[in-house]
Design a protein around this motif. Structure first.
Motif, PDB file in Angstrom:
ATOM      1  N   ILE A 217       9.039  -4.749  -1.142  1.00 35.64           N
ATOM      2  CA  ILE A 217       8.717  -5.066  -2.530  1.00 35.64           C
ATOM      3  C   ILE A 217       9.404  -4.053  -3.446  1.00 35.64           C
ATOM      4  O   ILE A 217       9.295  -2.841  -3.229  1.00 35.64           O
ATOM      5  CB  ILE A 217       7.192  -5.010  -2.787  1.00 35.64           C
ATOM      6  CG1 ILE A 217       6.420  -5.803  -1.729  1.00 35.64           C
ATOM      7  CG2 ILE A 217       6.866  -5.511  -4.190  1.00 35.64           C
ATOM      8  CD1 ILE A 217       6.681  -7.283  -1.720  1.00 35.64           C
ATOM      9  N   ALA A 218      10.109  -4.548  -4.452  1.00 37.31           N
ATOM     10  CA  ALA A 218      10.770  -3.653  -5.397  1.00 37.31           C
ATOM     11  C   ALA A 218       9.766  -2.684  -5.999  1.00 37.31           C
ATOM     12  O   ALA A 218       8.646  -3.067  -6.364  1.00 37.31           O
ATOM     13  CB  ALA A 218      11.447  -4.458  -6.504  1.00 37.31           C
ATOM     14  N   SER A 219      10.166  -1.427  -6.092  1.00 37.42           N
ATOM     15  CA  SER A 219       9.280  -0.401  -6.638  1.00 37.42           C
ATOM     16  C   SER A 219       9.212  -0.502  -8.154  1.00 37.42           C
ATOM     17  O   SER A 219      10.055  -1.135  -8.808  1.00 37.42           O
ATOM     18  CB  SER A 219       9.797   0.989  -6.243  1.00 37.42           C
ATOM     19  OG  SER A 219       8.904   1.994  -6.695  1.00 37.42           O
TER      20      SER A 219
ATOM     21  N   ARG B 261       0.818  -1.222   0.000  1.00 34.99           N
ATOM     22  CA  ARG B 261       0.000   0.000   0.000  1.00 34.99           C
ATOM     23  C   ARG B 261       0.848   1.267   0.000  1.00 34.99           C
ATOM     24  O   ARG B 261       0.382   2.329  -0.428  1.00 34.99           O
ATOM     25  CB  ARG B 261      -0.951   0.027   1.210  1.00 34.99           C
ATOM     26  CG  ARG B 261      -2.103  -0.944   1.117  1.00 34.99           C
ATOM     27  CD  ARG B 261      -3.134  -0.721   2.221  1.00 34.99           C
ATOM     28  NE  ARG B 261      -3.944   0.491   2.008  1.00 34.99           N
ATOM     29  CZ  ARG B 261      -4.956   0.850   2.788  1.00 34.99           C
ATOM     30  NH1 ARG B 261      -5.286   0.105   3.840  1.00 34.99           N
ATOM     31  NH2 ARG B 261      -5.643   1.955   2.551  1.00 34.99           N
ATOM     32  N   PHE B 262       2.089   1.163   0.466  1.00 36.42           N
ATOM     33  CA  PHE B 262       2.945   2.341   0.508  1.00 36.42           C
ATOM     34  C   PHE B 262       3.508   2.715  -0.859  1.00 36.42           C
ATOM     35  O   PHE B 262       4.114   3.770  -1.008  1.00 36.42           O
ATOM     36  CB  PHE B 262       4.097   2.121   1.494  1.00 36.42           C
ATOM     37  CG  PHE B 262       3.667   2.138   2.932  1.00 36.42           C
ATOM     38  CD1 PHE B 262       3.447   3.334   3.601  1.00 36.42           C
ATOM     39  CD2 PHE B 262       3.444   0.957   3.613  1.00 36.42           C
ATOM     40  CE1 PHE B 262       3.028   3.352   4.921  1.00 36.42           C
ATOM     41  CE2 PHE B 262       3.030   0.954   4.936  1.00 36.42           C
ATOM     42  CZ  PHE B 262       2.821   2.156   5.592  1.00 36.42           C
ATOM     43  N   ASP B 263       3.297   1.857  -1.857  1.00 40.18           N
ATOM     44  CA  ASP B 263       3.880   2.129  -3.173  1.00 40.18           C
ATOM     45  C   ASP B 263       2.968   1.584  -4.268  1.00 40.18           C
ATOM     46  O   ASP B 263       3.052   0.409  -4.631  1.00 40.18           O
ATOM     47  CB  ASP B 263       5.267   1.492  -3.291  1.00 40.18           C
ATOM     48  CG  ASP B 263       5.929   1.758  -4.631  1.00 40.18           C
ATOM     49  OD1 ASP B 263       5.429   2.612  -5.398  1.00 40.18           O
ATOM     50  OD2 ASP B 263       6.950   1.111  -4.915  1.00 40.18           O
ATOM     51  N   PRO B 264       2.085   2.415  -4.817  1.00 41.79           N
ATOM     52  CA  PRO B 264       1.179   1.952  -5.871  1.00 41.79           C
ATOM     53  C   PRO B 264       1.901   1.455  -7.123  1.00 41.79           C
ATOM     54  O   PRO B 264       1.304   0.729  -7.921  1.00 41.79           O
ATOM     55  CB  PRO B 264       0.344   3.201  -6.192  1.00 41.79           C
ATOM     56  CG  PRO B 264       0.458   4.068  -4.977  1.00 41.79           C
ATOM     57  CD  PRO B 264       1.827   3.807  -4.431  1.00 41.79           C
ATOM     58  N   THR B 265       3.188   1.820  -7.301  1.00 39.03           N
ATOM     59  CA  THR B 265       3.898   1.404  -8.506  1.00 39.03           C
ATOM     60  C   THR B 265       4.477  -0.006  -8.388  1.00 39.03           C
ATOM     61  O   THR B 265       4.910  -0.584  -9.386  1.00 39.03           O
ATOM     62  CB  THR B 265       5.057   2.363  -8.848  1.00 39.03           C
ATOM     63  OG1 THR B 265       6.149   2.166  -7.931  1.00 39.03           O
ATOM     64  CG2 THR B 265       4.611   3.810  -8.805  1.00 39.03           C
TER      65      THR B 265
ATOM     66  N   PHE C 186      10.765   3.968   6.245  1.00 39.83           N
ATOM     67  CA  PHE C 186      10.831   4.584   4.915  1.00 39.83           C
ATOM     68  C   PHE C 186      12.197   4.243   4.340  1.00 39.83           C
ATOM     69  O   PHE C 186      13.189   4.909   4.616  1.00 39.83           O
ATOM     70  CB  PHE C 186      10.614   6.092   5.041  1.00 39.83           C
ATOM     71  CG  PHE C 186      10.674   6.837   3.739  1.00 39.83           C
ATOM     72  CD1 PHE C 186      10.126   6.321   2.576  1.00 39.83           C
ATOM     73  CD2 PHE C 186      11.285   8.084   3.676  1.00 39.83           C
ATOM     74  CE1 PHE C 186      10.189   7.006   1.379  1.00 39.83           C
ATOM     75  CE2 PHE C 186      11.355   8.795   2.483  1.00 39.83           C
ATOM     76  CZ  PHE C 186      10.811   8.250   1.332  1.00 39.83           C
ATOM     77  N   ASN C 187      12.222   3.214   3.525  1.00 35.75           N
ATOM     78  CA  ASN C 187      13.474   2.662   3.018  1.00 35.75           C
ATOM     79  C   ASN C 187      14.226   3.636   2.114  1.00 35.75           C
ATOM     80  O   ASN C 187      15.421   3.471   1.889  1.00 35.75           O
ATOM     81  CB  ASN C 187      13.170   1.362   2.264  1.00 35.75           C
ATOM     82  CG  ASN C 187      14.409   0.607   1.836  1.00 35.75           C
ATOM     83  OD1 ASN C 187      15.279   0.294   2.658  1.00 35.75           O
ATOM     84  ND2 ASN C 187      14.505   0.314   0.548  1.00 35.75           N
ATOM     85  N   ARG C 188      13.529   4.648   1.633  1.00 35.75           N
ATOM     86  CA  ARG C 188      14.172   5.656   0.794  1.00 35.75           C
ATOM     87  C   ARG C 188      14.556   6.898   1.595  1.00 35.75           C
ATOM     88  O   ARG C 188      14.922   7.915   1.012  1.00 35.75           O
ATOM     89  CB  ARG C 188      13.251   6.024  -0.369  1.00 35.75           C
ATOM     90  CG  ARG C 188      13.028   4.856  -1.333  1.00 35.75           C
ATOM     91  CD  ARG C 188      12.195   5.242  -2.521  1.00 35.75           C
ATOM     92  NE  ARG C 188      12.169   4.187  -3.525  1.00 35.75           N
ATOM     93  CZ  ARG C 188      11.711   4.336  -4.772  1.00 35.75           C
ATOM     94  NH1 ARG C 188      11.241   5.512  -5.151  1.00 35.75           N
ATOM     95  NH2 ARG C 188      11.731   3.336  -5.624  1.00 35.75           N
TER      96      ARG C 188
ATOM     97  N   VAL D  32      10.008   1.250  -1.453  1.00 38.28           N
ATOM     98  CA  VAL D  32       9.656   2.474  -0.736  1.00 38.28           C
ATOM     99  C   VAL D  32       9.671   2.228   0.769  1.00 38.28           C
ATOM    100  O   VAL D  32      10.189   3.040   1.539  1.00 38.28           O
ATOM    101  CB  VAL D  32       8.276   2.984  -1.185  1.00 38.28           C
ATOM    102  CG1 VAL D  32       7.756   4.075  -0.238  1.00 38.28           C
ATOM    103  CG2 VAL D  32       8.358   3.517  -2.614  1.00 38.28           C
ATOM    104  N   ALA D  33       9.096   1.111   1.195  1.00 37.04           N
ATOM    105  CA  ALA D  33       8.974   0.832   2.626  1.00 37.04           C
ATOM    106  C   ALA D  33       9.311  -0.615   2.918  1.00 37.04           C
ATOM    107  O   ALA D  33       9.115  -1.501   2.080  1.00 37.04           O
ATOM    108  CB  ALA D  33       7.565   1.140   3.116  1.00 37.04           C
ATOM    109  N   THR D  34       9.811  -0.861   4.122  1.00 37.48           N
ATOM    110  CA  THR D  34      10.024  -2.205   4.639  1.00 37.48           C
ATOM    111  C   THR D  34       9.210  -2.360   5.910  1.00 37.48           C
ATOM    112  O   THR D  34       9.143  -1.439   6.728  1.00 37.48           O
ATOM    113  CB  THR D  34      11.512  -2.455   4.951  1.00 37.48           C
ATOM    114  OG1 THR D  34      12.261  -2.481   3.733  1.00 37.48           O
ATOM    115  CG2 THR D  34      11.719  -3.782   5.676  1.00 37.48           C
TER     116      THR D  34
END
Length: 377
Positions: free
Chosen positions: A363-365, A66-70, A338-340, A166-168
C-alpha cells in the motif's frame, strides 16, 4: 507466548516467524506481539511466516497496513491499479486484482479456472528476463542447461505521485516442487548462484551502502534520485541490462511528450539513501530501471545514461551471490519484506504446464522515506 523470531542460518538476511500458540492470523496479533514483528522486519528485512495458505485477502491487506499508520487504512486508495495496469506499462501483464479486495494482487503462472476469490478464468504469466532484457540467454541455456537471470531488481512503488510502500506481503498458495533447480548466470558469466525455480531474490540496501567507500557514502547521503514521470511506461520500449539492475541506454525510452499527462509536482525526487527507523542504518535504495536523473550534492545533474551507469556501479557489488537471499517457496509461506530496506527480483522461468499462484499486497505510504537529516532532527 510471544512470537518467536529465528534468524536464517547461512543467509545474508532474513528470519522465520512462529506465531503465538492459537494465533493463525497475523493481522490479529496483539499490539505487543505486532511490535515484535515490526521490529523483526526492520532488523532482518525479510521475515517468513510458514503455514499461512488459508490467510484471507482481507487479512493480508489488514496486516500490510499495520506496518504503516500513514497509509490509507480504509481500502479506498492503495497506490497501484491504474499506473501498473496501463496498456503501455511494463507491469500490465504481471497479475490481476482480487475483485472484493483489489489491494491484493494475484500473481503466478499458468491457467486457473474461475472461482478463485471471485475471479473468472485467469491466465497468469511469470515475468521472465526474455521479456525484459536486451541480451537474454539462449533457449538452450535456459531450458536444457537450467540457467536463468535476475529479472529486475526493484522496490515496490509507483514512483510517480505516490510514496513507496513500507512493507510488502507475498503469500505462496500454489508453488512448484522444491526439486527443480536453476542457476542464475551473472552478466560477466563468471559468477553463478543456484536457486530453486521461481525463487524470489533479496538484497539488503544497508549492505549496498556499507560496500561503498566513505567518500561514496558521504555523496550518496546527499544525492537525490529523480524518477521518470510514469516510469514503467517511460521505459516500456527499452530493455534491461543482463543483471536486471538498470536499463540499457539506446534512446528507446518514450519521449516525455508521448507519456500520459503528467505533472512535475508528482515526479518523485527521493533521497538515494533511506534510513531504517528501527536500526538507524543507512540503506542505498534506488530503483535503477526507473531513474531519470541523479541530482548530486555539488549541483551537478547526471542525465539518464550517466545516472544509470553511476547507479549500476554503486549497486553491482551488493548483488554478488554471497549477498543474495533467494527465498525457496513452500506452500503457505507468507513473506513480509521491508520495502524501504531491500531490493528484490523475480528469478527463473517455467515450462509449459507448470503453475504457480501467489497473493501480493503493498500500500502506498502517506509520506516519503526519511533521510538521515530527518531522523537526526
Amino acid at each position: 507466548m510471544a512470537i518467536e523470531v529465528t534468524k536464517l542460518e547461512g543467509q545474508p538476511l532474513g528470519a522465520t516467524i512462529k506465531l503465538p500458540e492459537g494465533c493463525n492470523d497475523p493481522s490479529k496479533l496483539s499490539a505487543e506481539d505486532f511490535d515484535d514483528l515490526y521490529k523483526a522486519l526492520h532488523e532482518h528485512l525479510v521475515v517468513v511466516i510458514p503455514g499461512m495458505e488459508d490467510l484471507s485477502p482481507e487479512s493480508q491487506w489488514k496486516l500490510t497496513t499495520r506496518f504503516d499508520p500513514t497509509c490509507d487504512q480504509t481500502g479506498k486508495s492503495y497506490g497501484h491499479g491504474k499506473e501498473f495496469r496501463h496498456d503501455k506499462s511494463v507491469l500490465k501483464k504481471d497479475g490481476t486484482s482480487i475483485p472484493d479486495q483489489p489491494q491484493v494482487q494475484v500473481l503466478g503462472q499458468g491457467s486457473w479456472p474461475a472461482g478463485h476469490h471471485g475471479l473468472g478464468d485467469i491466465e497468469l504469466r511469470h515475468p521472465t528476463h526474455f521479456d525484459f532484457h536486451r541480451d537474454p540467454l539462449s533457449q538452450e541455456q535456459a531450458y536444457k542447461q537450467d540457467m536463468t537471470r535476475f529479472y529486475r531488481w526493484h522496490l515496490d512503488s509507483a514512483l510517480y505521485g505516490l510514496s513507496p510502500p513500507v512493507a510488502t506481503t507475498l503469500l505462496g498458495i500454489h508453488v512448484p516442487p522444491h526439486s527443480k533447480k536453476q542457476k542464475i548466470l551473472y552478466e560477466d558469466n563468471n559468477e553463478v548462484l543456484e536457486v530453486t525455480q521461481g525463487a524470489t531474490a533479496f538484497i539488503s540496501g544497508a549492505r549496498a551502502f556499507d560496500l561503498l567507500t566513505p567518500e561514496e557514502q558521504d555523496r550518496a547521503l546527499k544525492t537525490v534520485v529523480e524518477y521518470a514521470p510514469h516510469p514503467y511506461i517511460f521505459i516500456s520500449p527499452a530493455r534491461a541490462t543482463s543483471d536486471g539492475l538498470t536499463m540499457v541506454s539506446e534512446g528507446k525510452e518514450m519521449s516525455l511528450d508521448e507519456l500520459p499527462p503528467w505533472e512535475d509536482a508528482k515526479v518523485k525526487r527521493l533521497p538515494m539513501v533511506w534510513t531504517n527507523p528501527v536500526t538507524k542504518k543507512h540503506h542505498l535504495q534506488v530503483h535503477g530501471c526507473c531513474i531519470h536523473k541523479l541530482l548530486l550534492p555539488d549541483g551537478t545533474t547526471l542525465e539518464l545514461e550517466e545516472a544509470r551507469k553511476e547507479v549500476h556501479r554503486m549497486m553491482r557489488p551488493a548483488i554478488s551471490p554471497k549477498y543474495v537471499y533467494a527465498h525457496d517457496w513452500s506452500k503457505g509461506d507468507l513473506a513480509i519484506f521491508f520495502n524501504r530496506g531491500v531490493l528484490h527480483s523475480v528469478t527463473g522461468q517455467f515450462s509449459p504446464g507448470e503453475k504457480r499462484l501467489m497473493h501480493q499486497c503493498n500500500i502506498a505510504s502517506g509520506k516519503d522515506p526519511q533521510t538521515i537529516l530527518d531522523v537526526a532532527a
